[in-house]
Design an enzyme around this catalytic site. Sequence first.
Site, short mmCIF file in Angstrom:
data_model
loop_
_atom_site.label_atom_id
_atom_site.label_comp_id
_atom_site.label_asym_id
_atom_site.label_seq_id
_atom_site.Cartn_x
_atom_site.Cartn_y
_atom_site.Cartn_z
CG HIS A 125 124.99 12.43 89.09
ND1 HIS A 125 124.92 12.91 90.31
CD2 HIS A 125 125.75 11.66 88.72
CE1 HIS A 125 126.00 12.55 90.89
NE2 HIS A 125 126.58 11.49 89.78
CB ILE A 173 118.45 13.16 99.96
CG1 ILE A 173 119.70 12.98 99.38
CG2 ILE A 173 117.74 11.73 99.58
CD1 ILE A 173 120.61 11.96 99.92
CG ASN A 208 122.40 22.75 85.19
OD1 ASN A 208 122.67 22.40 83.95
ND2 ASN A 208 123.77 22.13 85.87
N GLY A 219 123.90 27.76 90.25
CA GLY A 219 122.88 27.97 89.51
C GLY A 219 122.86 28.13 88.04
#
Length: 194
Positions: free
Chosen positions: A114, A97, A22, A20
């Site tokens: 990414h 996903i 980000n 976490g």
Amino acid sequence: MVKLIGHNKIRTAVFISGTGSNLKNLIKYSNLKKSPIKIFLVISNNPNAKGLSFARKYKIPKKIFFFKKRKSDEKKIIIYLKKNKINLICLAGFMKILSKEFIQNFKGYILNIHPSLLPKYKGLNTHQRVIKNKDRISGCTVHLVNSKLDSGKIVLQKKIKVYKSDTPEKLAKRVLKQEHILYPKAISKLLTNL
Ligand code: GRF
């Protein structure tokens, strides 16, 4: 189409599975006056995600969906997000996903970060592959999410040098530092076209 009206900030949810960093960075960004977003929810598939501590620290509601049955969990998440009037989803190290149906509900407003220069190195273990292939440049990408893994429209990218002495860990650390700069910039680009 989501519009920024007056001083209203875009109601945002961040999805995480792990550390976490980000998330923490996006919370800090969202607390800035100039930021176009406010983070209202943190969603995780992992009750032990370290990043959930940031939701606690900054008093942001968090909710766990285990994704054991993806379809029914996605339905519950959509209801929860709509109830909270969420207009933007930021995936930040989220390891599940999302289905086409889910994405359709927030079309154009799901972002992912990414750790490679997409379209190169989709999927996992990007840094290992970069080093194995002796690439001299790597980086990170913020992109819109579509139904194919790591394949949606690129919003912003940042290149960084790969050194001969790099290990996947060393490279990951430098790329992550750049991710923390890139994600807010990409959000701002998407929402305000600055
Ligand atoms: C980041 O490298 C991100 O690009 C990738 O997963 C990692 C998450 O790191 N999708 P953190 O949990 O935000 O620290």
